[in-house]
Each structure stands twice: as C-alpha cells, then as structure tokens.
Enzyme design. Structure first.
Site, short mmCIF file in Angstrom:
data_model
loop_
_atom_site.label_atom_id
_atom_site.label_comp_id
_atom_site.label_asym_id
_atom_site.label_seq_id
_atom_site.Cartn_x
_atom_site.Cartn_y
_atom_site.Cartn_z
N LYS A 16 0.85 -1.19 0.00
CA LYS A 16 0.00 0.00 0.00
C LYS A 16 0.89 1.24 0.00
O LYS A 16 1.87 1.30 0.74
CB LYS A 16 -0.88 -0.01 1.26
CG LYS A 16 -2.03 0.96 1.21
CD LYS A 16 -3.11 0.54 0.24
CE LYS A 16 -4.34 -0.01 0.92
NZ LYS A 16 -5.27 -0.62 -0.05
N THR A 61 -3.20 -5.63 0.82
CA THR A 61 -2.63 -4.28 0.99
C THR A 61 -3.44 -3.52 2.04
O THR A 61 -2.90 -2.68 2.76
CB THR A 61 -2.59 -3.50 -0.34
OG1 THR A 61 -3.91 -3.23 -0.78
CG2 THR A 61 -1.83 -4.27 -1.40
N ASP A 62 -4.72 -3.85 2.17
CA ASP A 62 -5.54 -3.23 3.21
C ASP A 62 -5.04 -3.63 4.60
O ASP A 62 -5.00 -2.81 5.52
CB ASP A 62 -7.01 -3.65 3.02
CG ASP A 62 -7.93 -2.80 3.88
OD1 ASP A 62 -7.99 -1.57 3.65
OD2 ASP A 62 -8.55 -3.35 4.81
N PHE A 163 25.34 28.31 -19.98
CA PHE A 163 25.26 27.08 -20.78
C PHE A 163 25.49 27.49 -22.24
O PHE A 163 24.61 28.07 -22.86
CB PHE A 163 23.90 26.40 -20.60
CG PHE A 163 23.82 25.07 -21.30
CD1 PHE A 163 24.68 24.03 -20.95
CD2 PHE A 163 22.88 24.85 -22.31
CE1 PHE A 163 24.60 22.80 -21.60
CE2 PHE A 163 22.80 23.62 -22.95
CZ PHE A 163 23.67 22.60 -22.59
N ARG A 180 22.68 32.92 -16.69
CA ARG A 180 21.28 32.49 -16.56
C ARG A 180 20.94 32.17 -15.11
O ARG A 180 21.83 32.07 -14.26
CB ARG A 180 21.05 31.24 -17.43
CG ARG A 180 21.85 30.04 -16.98
CD ARG A 180 21.51 28.77 -17.75
NE ARG A 180 22.29 27.65 -17.25
CZ ARG A 180 22.13 26.39 -17.61
NH1 ARG A 180 21.22 26.07 -18.52
NH2 ARG A 180 22.86 25.43 -17.09
N VAL A 213 24.75 22.12 -15.63
CA VAL A 213 24.26 21.31 -14.52
C VAL A 213 25.16 20.07 -14.39
O VAL A 213 25.49 19.64 -13.29
CB VAL A 213 22.79 20.89 -14.76
CG1 VAL A 213 22.28 20.04 -13.60
CG2 VAL A 213 21.90 22.12 -14.94
N GLN A 214 25.55 19.52 -15.55
CA GLN A 214 26.39 18.31 -15.54
C GLN A 214 27.65 18.55 -14.71
O GLN A 214 28.03 17.72 -13.87
CB GLN A 214 26.81 17.93 -16.98
CG GLN A 214 25.74 17.22 -17.79
CD GLN A 214 24.80 18.17 -18.53
OE1 GLN A 214 24.63 19.34 -18.17
NE2 GLN A 214 24.15 17.66 -19.58
N HIS A 242 13.53 25.19 -15.40
CA HIS A 242 13.80 26.30 -16.32
C HIS A 242 13.04 27.57 -15.96
O HIS A 242 11.88 27.52 -15.55
CB HIS A 242 13.42 25.91 -17.75
CG HIS A 242 14.16 24.71 -18.25
ND1 HIS A 242 15.53 24.65 -18.27
CD2 HIS A 242 13.74 23.53 -18.76
CE1 HIS A 242 15.91 23.48 -18.75
NE2 HIS A 242 14.85 22.77 -19.05
O1 LIG Z 1 23.21 22.76 -17.83
C1 LIG Z 1 22.53 22.37 -18.80
N1 LIG Z 1 22.75 21.14 -19.31
C2 LIG Z 1 22.04 20.65 -20.37
O2 LIG Z 1 22.28 19.49 -20.84
C3 LIG Z 1 21.06 21.50 -20.94
N2 LIG Z 1 20.19 21.35 -21.97
C4 LIG Z 1 19.46 22.49 -22.05
O3 LIG Z 1 18.54 22.71 -22.89
N3 LIG Z 1 19.86 23.38 -21.08
C5 LIG Z 1 20.85 22.78 -20.39
N4 LIG Z 1 21.59 23.19 -19.32
#
Ligand SMILES: O=c1[nH]c(=O)c2[nH]c(=O)[nH]c2[nH]1
Length: 286
Positions: A16, A61-62, A163, A180, A213-214, A242
């Site tokens: 549950k 599940t009850d 980016f 950004r 971000v990666q 975003h």
């Molecule tokens: O840091 C980012 N990595 C991405 O892979 C990506 N792709 C995207 O459209 N914006 C971003 N920004």
C-alpha cells in the site's frame, strides 16, 4: 493457465502506498506531533497469486495499511527510521512466507510555531523546504539496509551559471546563455546537504561559476566522496528547472527603461534532468 511464450518473474512485490497518519503525543500541556506517509511493499516466497489467482498467501494491501496504524498506536513513531525498521521486522516475523519487506516513509516537516521568541505548546507550522524520508529494505536472513535523507530541497542562483557551446545543429533553437538562472531540486542525505549547497552556491560574495548542470553535479559528487570517506558511491539526479526569458521585443510600442529588473517565466514542465553516479576508483582505495 495462460498459454504463450515462456517467461519467468524477475521481480514481484506489492503493498500500500501513501498511508498517512498523524501522531499526537501529549505530555501535559506540551504536545508533540508527527505526520507521516508510509509505503509498504512485500515480496513472498511464491508467485501463485500472480500465476494461478491463488490468494491464500496474500497479506492484503488493506491489512498492510492497518498494520501501519496498529503498530503506530502500540509503539509510537519515535523516528521514521525506527518505525520503518519495526514494520519490516513485523512483516518478516509474523509471516514466514514473506521474503522481503520494504518500507518507505516521508515525514511532513511540521515545526513548532514561535510566538515572541517562545515555542508554542500545541501550535505548528509546515516548513515546506525540508521533507525527511527514509527507506528500509529488509530481506529475510540479511541485515536491513537503511537509507535516509531530505527531498524536495529547491535551490536557485541568479548568476554565475551559463550554458554555451553545445551541439549546434538543425534541432537547436536554444541560444547560448552566458548568464542564466540556475534552479534545481536536491534529494540528498543529511550530511551531504551542506556540501551540496556549498558546491552549488560557492562563497557568499562572488559565488562559483557553473558551466552546466552536468559539471556542477559532478563537482558536488566529487566533493562528497572527498569529504565523507564512509561513502563509496554516490548517485545524484538534478533537474534543471527552467526560467525562460520573456521576450520584451514583442512589445515594440512600449518603452522599457533600461533598468536592473529581469522578468523571467518559471516553467513547470518540461524540465531538464541530469544524472550521474561516481564511485571511488579501485586505485584510490589502495
Ligand atoms: O546545464 C545544462 N545542461 C544541459 O544538458 C542542458 N540542456 C538544455 O537545454 N539546457 C541545459 N543546461
């Protein structure tokens, strides 16, 4: 019996989800609360329920839901980790044909209201930024595995994020962004939170530059493994929440005085989703 191609189970489990309860513990005038949401899941030593429609081994599940309420009433919820361990232990001990119990619990972040600097005895406010969770995976004849952390911690920085220079082909419409807004939602273990925030934000005045971000995700994981020797491996998922520029060129008749105000549009969906896991190399352990 169903005819057809020969198959075998690679996984079974049922339970549950979202069993919610509020515990109020009263010590005289001082009241303590815990609101939790529990997911339970059991795996049995046979699959006759799936295969033959034989329900004789199914702990409904009850009934699993009822177990959550009964054990909470009998033992109290001291911490979510202890309660998850207790539930797993109960399912494995009471039902010999259960081979695996999994319990996931989230705790609603209630805090005591402060009035004039003094904590209130029985009034609370939900502090949405920190939701604690834990998961216990307990297989019969092995030790329970406990993981715990915080989730839904949303963080943002308004500069020092860019980016640029990504694949530029016929599918690309996104312009280079030299500066950004970077917003993400972190799920992490308690001890990892501080390192995550420091790596994301950098030092207080100037911050730290993020090319993607990666890269920020990798640096966070690298810092965690450098600073916490007990952690062997770390996986992180960072959404890229975003905020798009509003195109004010679409209002040619309006004179926008050049000022410091930036207006962006928060976008709920879709969001980017960046994931990576790293572990200590064999060499680094020698
Ligand atoms: O840091 C980012 N990595 C991405 O892979 C990506 N792709 C995207 O459209 N914006 C971003 N920004």
């Amino acid at each position: 019996m169903s005819a057809g191609v020969k198959t075998e189970f690679t996984f079974t489990g049922y339970g549950k989800n979202y069993v919610k309860l509020l515990q109020v513990r009263k010590e005289g005038k001082i009241h303590y609360i815990k609101e939790i949401e529990v997911n339970s899941q059991l795996t049995l030593n046979n699959t006759k329920d799936y295969l033959q429609g034989d329900n004789s081994d199914i702990i409904a599940t009850d009934s699993q839901k009822n177990t959550v309420y009964v054990l909470a009433k009998q033992h109290g919820v001291k911490t979510i980790e202890k309660f998850a361990l207790l539930l797993c232990d109960h399912f494995l001990n009471k039902y010999r044909h259960v081979t695996r119990a999994n319990v996931y619990i989230e705790e609603a972040p209630w805090k005591r209201i402060e009035i004039g600097g003094q904590e209130h005895s029985h009034s609370f406010i939900l502090n949405r930024d920190i939701t604690r969770f834990c998961e216990v995976e307990h297989k019969r004849d092995s030790r329970p595995m406990v993981s715990a952390g915080i989730k839904d911690l949303k963080i943002m920085k308004t500069t020092q994020s860019a980016f640029v220079k990504f694949v530029n082909d016929e599918f690309r419409t996104l312009p280079d962004a030299e500066d950004r807004v970077f917003c993400t939602i972190v799920q992490s273990r308690e001890g990892v939170k501080k390192i995550t925030l420091e790596t994301f934000a950098g030092e207080p005045r100037e911050g730290v530059y993020s090319p993607s971000v990666q890269n920020t995700l990798y640096l966070t994981e690298q810092n965690v493994l450098t600073k916490i020797p007990q952690i062997e491996e770390i996986e992180m998922v960072l959404p890229n929440v975003h905020y798009f520029d509003v195109d004010f060129k679409r209002f040619p008749k309006i004179d926008f005085k050049r000022n410091q105000i930036q207006v962006l549009q928060p976008v709920d969906k879709p969001s980017g989703n960046i994931k990576a896991a790293i572990k200590r190399s064999v060499k680094s352990r020698l």
